[in-house]
Design a protein around this motif. Structure first.
Motif, PDB file in Angstrom:
ATOM      1  N   SER A  86       0.698   3.821  -2.563  1.00  0.00           N
ATOM      2  CA  SER A  86       0.525   3.878  -1.003  1.00  0.00           C
ATOM      3  C   SER A  86      -0.339   2.795  -0.332  1.00  0.00           C
ATOM      4  O   SER A  86      -0.303   2.574   0.650  1.00  0.00           O
ATOM      5  CB  SER A  86       0.095   5.546  -0.571  1.00  0.00           C
ATOM      6  N   HIS A  93       7.107   5.549  -0.837  1.00  0.00           N
ATOM      7  CA  HIS A  93       7.775   4.105  -1.378  1.00  0.00           C
ATOM      8  C   HIS A  93       8.738   4.768  -2.402  1.00  0.00           C
ATOM      9  O   HIS A  93       8.445   4.655  -3.858  1.00  0.00           O
ATOM     10  CB  HIS A  93       6.899   3.376  -1.552  1.00  0.00           C
ATOM     11  N   ALA A  99       7.045  -2.701   0.746  1.00  0.00           N
ATOM     12  CA  ALA A  99       5.899  -2.137   0.162  1.00  0.00           C
ATOM     13  C   ALA A  99       5.748  -2.400  -1.468  1.00  0.00           C
ATOM     14  O   ALA A  99       6.824  -2.825  -1.956  1.00  0.00           O
ATOM     15  CB  ALA A  99       5.580  -0.774   0.640  1.00  0.00           C
ATOM     16  N   ARG A 109       1.329  -1.827   1.405  1.00  0.00           N
ATOM     17  CA  ARG A 109       2.551  -1.732   2.333  1.00  0.00           C
ATOM     18  C   ARG A 109       2.219  -2.878   3.408  1.00  0.00           C
ATOM     19  O   ARG A 109       1.016  -3.181   3.699  1.00  0.00           O
ATOM     20  CB  ARG A 109       2.544  -0.648   3.424  1.00  0.00           C
TER      21      ARG A 109
END
Length: 464
Positions: A280, A246, A395, A283
């Protein structure tokens, strides 16, 4: 139960927000306690002489934030509340040092804030108390140089299950944040005077550490699918810092083709990739993107992770996964460096993870932030429509909007007139002047869904 609440139709605040605020305040004050059944929607609508939609909207927000719970065929009830002794207002800090009267700001779209109202303070307190109850003297000392072995063991298991990364506890180094992690790597790799390639735009906090420790920065532009590999190859650098899952702050995902090329670049010489996998867990339109480290068969990726977004920034806990050759180098070259993160916090987190509380917290926060993200994108579409372009909205805890042919400072001033504070992403460009003046960065982690909707509605009125 009787509701003694006055909803004032002459106020600018919508009726549902007035009701939501009243119930929330009563629960936090202890006037409405866990196990109390709320009035049925139809009954309360008649009693307050408002529409059922008003009651439904207020109830839905309170359920989303955990103040109420909906039980099938039973109605709406007050939920048990965590003993939160935390201020729920965000700490404001202006990047450009401009003076903002915080008393006039009700909606601050600051990136980096988290949903403190959803933090499991009671469970975290239990883990810290359990750590203290052991009477271990080492918790009061400096701690293991690489960090708590027990925490590193839990991390290795978690990363294998959640991110597909296979590593040993001996490859993990605990640090007190991402910037101390970069500082550690600069010393481990003797980077002073060396060329380091860096995404442009990219995270200024890391870039500053590289610059302050004597590195020569080589900015590399971004394409729709991530860093420009051709430019990277021409920099002459042997180290590159990337955010592939991202990209920060533009939000694109590094394509599988470029992932392979980036790994090939590292494999072709004595080169390393620093992969910062900073958010992470969050999302919204697909499954989490696998990290480069999971594809790193030649052991060329230095992986950075943090608990600042998924847990809390105040814990000051991040970690590095070193390639095997660098793990051995760490044990010799930095053997006399003390651990920077408190052993008590590390041990508390290890217990928090071992008891399953961390994974439960992650699952909860995915839902919380997804609901906030939906509210943000829906509100932008409703109140701004095609007059803006959303960037990087799939995200994370922020997105960018491009308000075409407008100047940020004018947009900011107009927002402040409506008690809304927005922020420019220009500091993430090496040359701030390269940032389009029409870009606005909207962080939403620390705002409630209602605040997000209200703030975007006010911006829409102020700007268009």
């Amino acid at each position: 139960m009787d509701f003694i609440v006055f909803l004032n139709k002459n106020l600018k605040q919508p009726l549902y927000f007035q009701l939501y605020s009243y119930i929330k305040k009563e629960i936090e004050a202890g006037s409405l306690v866990a196990g109390v059944k709320m009035p049925p929607i139809r009954q309360l609508a008649i009693h307050l002489r408002v529409s059922k939609t008003t009651i439904e909207t207020a109830y839905q927000q309170l359920v989303a934030e955990g103040y109420l719970e909906s039980r099938a065929k039973s109605g709406i009830w007050v939920s048990p509340q965590e003993e939160i002794g935390l201020a729920t207002q965000s700490i404001k800090h202006e990047d450009d040092f401009s003076v903002v009267n915080e008393a006039t700001v009700r909606y601050n779209f600051e990136y980096g804030d988290i949903a403190v109202e959803s933090f499991p303070i009671k469970k975290w307190k239990r883990s810290i108390n359990e750590a203290l109850s052991t009477g271990r003297a080492d918790l009061l000392l400096y701690g293991e140089r690489q960090g708590s072995l027990a925490l590193r063991e839990e991390l290795a298991k978690y990363l294998n299950q959640s991110r597909g990364i296979s590593c040993s506890p001996g490859q993990i180094v605990i640090t007190a944040g991402t910037q101390p992690a970069i500082s550690t790597l600069c010393q481990l790799l003797s980077l002073s005077g060396q060329r380091v390639a860096f995404e442009n735009p990219g995270y200024d906090g890391v870039r500053t550490v590289f610059a302050n420790l004597g590195c020569s920065l080589s900015p590399v532009t971004l394409e729709e699918d991530g860093i420009n590999i051709g430019e990277l190859e021409n920099t002459g650098a042997n180290l590159v810092y990337v955010t592939p899952a991202h990209q920060f702050p533009l939000g694109m995902v590094l394509s599988i083709q470029k992932r392979k090329k980036l790994l090939q670049w590292a494999e072709s010489g004595e080169r390393f990739i620093i992969e910062d996998d900073y958010d992470s867990e969050f999302r919204y339109s697909s499954q989490p993107i696998p990290p480069l480290k999971a594809m790193d068969y030649d052991d060329k990726v230095i992986y950075l992770g943090t608990f600042s977004k998924a847990f809390m920034p105040g814990a000051r806990l991040s970690y590095i996964i070193l390639p095997q050759q660098l793990s051995s180098l760490f044990k010799t070259k930095l053997a006399n460096y003390n651990q920077s993160s408190p052993p008590l916090i590390q041990n508390g987190l290890e217990l928090f993870m071992k008891q399953g509380d961390f994974e439960r917290h992650i699952r909860k926060m995915r839902k919380v932030y997804q609901q906030k993200h939906r509210m943000l994108t829906a509100s932008i579409n409703l109140y701004m429509g095609n007059r803006i372009e959303m960037i990087g909205q799939k995200a994370g805890l922020h997105l960018l909007i491009n308000v075409d042919n407008r100047d940020f400072m004018d947009l900011k001033e107009r927002g402040l007139q409506q008690e809304v504070l927005i922020h420019s992403p220009e500091k993430f460009w090496i040359n701030r002047g390269d940032c389009p003046k029409s870009l606005v960065m909207l962080g939403f982690g620390g705002l409630t869904e209602m605040e997000i909707r209200e703030g975007i509605e006010r911006l829409g009125k102020a700007w268009f």
